[in-house]
Design a protein around this motif. Structure first.
Motif, short mmCIF file in Angstrom:
data_model
loop_
_atom_site.label_atom_id
_atom_site.label_comp_id
_atom_site.label_asym_id
_atom_site.label_seq_id
_atom_site.Cartn_x
_atom_site.Cartn_y
_atom_site.Cartn_z
N LEU A 1 0.85 -1.20 0.00
CA LEU A 1 0.00 0.00 0.00
C LEU A 1 0.88 1.25 0.00
N GLU A 2 0.75 2.07 -1.03
CA GLU A 2 1.58 3.28 -1.13
C GLU A 2 0.82 4.49 -0.59
N ILE A 3 1.40 5.06 0.44
CA ILE A 3 0.78 6.22 1.10
C ILE A 3 1.76 7.39 1.00
N THR A 4 1.24 8.60 0.81
CA THR A 4 2.19 9.73 0.72
C THR A 4 2.43 10.35 2.09
N GLU A 5 3.58 10.99 2.12
CA GLU A 5 4.05 11.57 3.36
C GLU A 5 3.14 12.67 3.91
N THR A 6 2.51 13.41 3.00
CA THR A 6 1.67 14.53 3.45
C THR A 6 0.57 14.05 4.39
N LEU A 7 0.12 12.80 4.19
CA LEU A 7 -0.92 12.26 5.07
C LEU A 7 -0.41 12.15 6.51
N PHE A 8 0.86 11.79 6.64
CA PHE A 8 1.42 11.66 7.98
C PHE A 8 1.59 13.03 8.62
N ILE A 9 1.87 14.01 7.76
CA ILE A 9 2.14 15.34 8.32
C ILE A 9 0.85 15.97 8.82
N SER A 10 -0.26 15.80 8.05
CA SER A 10 -1.48 16.47 8.51
C SER A 10 -2.13 15.72 9.68
N ASP A 11 -1.97 14.41 9.75
CA ASP A 11 -2.64 13.69 10.83
C ASP A 11 -1.79 12.52 11.33
#
Ligand code: C2E
Ligand code: CA
Ligand code: CA
Length: 538
Positions: free
Chosen positions: A400-410
């Motif tokens: 599953l490829e997730i981008t880093e911005t998701l980790f930064i916002s939440d």
């Protein structure tokens, strides 16, 4: 010698006539004043004049009653002046009624043209005020700037709509004094403001500074930043509403390339039409199977074999051929359609893995992309566990490829989700590392299995040496944290060799193969080659 009472009569007639003449002058003055009333806009003046007029009329009546019986001349005078005054009073009354009606309707018009929340002209009011201003200055050039507040919806979402409205109201009242370049200010909708500014060399920069300065001074729960779209008005006859739309396109451009100011360009209108077309066609395209899932091989360079692939969606339009993904993916991310499309892509990828295994081949993992919308819109944990169960696949096969911005916002929610997915056996990858916000520091807080290094990281000409050293540090750091690495966007043999020397063995990129239809990918796997160009022709 005439009798005394006749002399008295004549004297009285003379006084009466003089009084009437004086009053005619008065009347004329009243009429003159009441003409000014329209300009003076004062209710008080209006009713005082009406009162005076009635008083004069009353006096005339009184004088008439004194002289009524005296003589024919008196009667004639009385009739003459009486009719003048009746006419005068009636026409003044009519003027008063007319004036008050006009004042009332102009108050209603004004209410229609002013936005209650911000106190600024609304779109209709702005359009007419701007048009008026342009007509008054036909020889000068003007720009229309439309600006909004970045991430304003966060203020609404986190602090509530009342607070959001309050912030807009404060901005509305600050605008007039703060934006000195603005000839007309307006408020369009949501958090969109508009201003007419002169077209000179420094105006745009100055306006942007003035707005930013104003926003910085506002006591809001978050720091407010603005973005601005600029449209050059062609002349006083230009349609202001349409100009606001053009400025909106420029504003969108400012947001997408994260510059704070962008100018309108006619290509933007073509782009808008194109987006509208894509929006209309997306549903039928999904239903009629126009979306295809293509696969880009991932290579273990050290072992010399293909070890999996990334599933990437392609839109094959019957008329236009393949639509570039950059055209439709950001659009679907915006309008939410990406969630339905991804569901389809994930399903197709799992179906492909199942049939590959069913044909007696060794299982081969596939990576799928997850967009921000997917995380917000659905229960991903349940969806992925259901999906692999449905196809009888081992969860470790689905990356599953997730981008880093998701980790930064939440970060907390994201880590919780990632941990649950990992506990269920899925492999989680951090996509596009090195392309945007990457920070080595945040890496330690993200519980991913693999980071995908974007080779754009290496591009850019100058300072290549420095970039190479950073890349090597990232690979080492990931290794220390027990995170594996894969490099994507590998375009040359030199890059491949260099990555290999750093200890990054898993590679993906045009040097090996571009994304390809499923049948081609299968042929590549069967042929046991590393590069698409080595696939034997069928
Ligand atoms: P991404 O996830 O970073 O995917 C890699 C992109 O880089 C792909 O573009 C791929 O074709 C391209 N690429 C691969 N190797 C090279 C190379 O050597 N050089 C260069 N210059 N490019 C290379 P693509 O397929 O056009 O996809 C663009 C982006 O769209 C993807 O970036 C991903 O963010 C998104 N995307 C694609 N398919 C899907 C999907 O099914 N779902 C979601 N949510 N997003 C997708
Ligand atoms: Ca990806
Ligand atoms: Ca990527």
């Amino acid at each position: 010698m005439p009798p005394v009472d006749v002399v008295i009569d004549d004297v009285l007639i003379a006084i009466g006539a003089a009084l009437m003449v004086v009053n005619i002058r008065r009347y004329l003055q009243f009429m003159g004043r009441s003409r000014n009333i329209l300009e003076e806009d004062s209710h008080l003046m209006l009713w005082r004049n009406a009162g005076l007029c009635l008083l004069v009329f009353f006096l005339i009546g009184y004088v008439v009653s004194i002289f009524y019986t005296s003589s024919g001349i008196v009667l004639a005078l009385v009739l003459f002046f009486g009719s003048v005054y009746v006419f005068a009073a009636l026409s003044l009354m009519m003027k008063l009624v007319d004036t008050s009606q006009r004042m009332m309707s102009s108050a209603v018009d004004e209410a229609r043209e002013v936005d209650a929340k911000t106190g600024l002209l609304n779109s209709k009011g702005f359009a007419s005020a701007a048009r008026h201003y342009l007509q008054k200055h036909p020889d000068k050039g003007f720009l229309l700037v439309r600006w909004d507040i970045d991430q304003f919806k966060l203020v609404n979402e986190i602090y509530g709509y009342d607070q959001g409205d309050q912030v807009l109201a404060i901005i509305g009242s600050a605008c007039k004094d703060a934006i000195k370049t603005a000839r007309v200010n307006g408020y369009l909708s949501a958090d969109h403001f508009v201003a007419l500014i002169p077209d000179d060399a420094v105006a745009v920069k100055k306006t942007a500074q003035e707005i930013s300065g104003m926003l910085a001074g506002i006591d809001a729960p978050l720091h407010l930043y603005m973005s601005m779209g600029v449209y050059h008005l062609d002349g006083p006859d230009e349609d202001i509403t349409q100009a606001c739309d053009y400025a909106l396109l420029a504003l969108h451009a400012a947001k997408t390339d994260s510059s704070s100011v962008a100018w309108y360009d006619p290509a933007m209108s073509a782009d808008l039409l194109e987006r509208q077309r894509l929006r209309e066609q997306m549903e039928p395209a999904l239903e009629s199977g126009q979306f295809e899932v293509w696969y880009q091989p991932q290579i273990d360079y050290a072992a010399g074999e293909v070890v999996g692939a990334e599933a990437l969606v392609r839109w094959r339009d019957p008329e236009r051929g393949i639509v570039p993904s950059m055209k439709f993916i950001p659009l679907f991310e915006e309008n939410g359609f990406i969630t339905r499309l991804d569901e389809y892509v994930w399903d197709q990828a799992c179906r492909a893995m199942r049939s590959w295994i069913d044909e007696g081949n060794d299982p081969m993992p596939l990576s799928v992309n997850i967009s921000r919308r997917d995380i917000l819109a659905r229960n991903l944990y349940e969806e992925f566990t259901d999906l692999v169960a449905r196809y009888g696949l081992d969860p470790s096969l689905l990356h599953l490829e997730i981008t880093e911005t998701l980790f930064i916002s939440d970060p907390e929610d994201m880590n919780r989700l990632v941990e649950r997915l990992q506990a269920a056996g899925f492999h989680v990858e951090l996509d596009d590392f090195g392309s945007g916000y990457s920070s080595l520091n945040t890496l330690k807080d993200m519980m991913v299995d693999t980071i995908k290094l974007d080779m754009k990281f290496l591009q850019g000409g100058r300072n290549e040496n420095r970039r190479s050293r950073i890349l090597s540090a990232v690979v080492r750091m990931a290794d220390t944290l027990g995170i594996s690495t894969i490099a994507e966007g590998v375009e040359t043999r030199e890059q491949a060799d260099f990555l290999e020397s750093l200890g990054c063995h898993k590679l993906q990129g045009y040097y090996f193969a571009k994304p390809m239809p499923e049948a081609d990918y299968r042929r590549m796997l069967r042929a046991h080659v590393l590069r698409a160009e080595d696939i034997p022709s069928a």
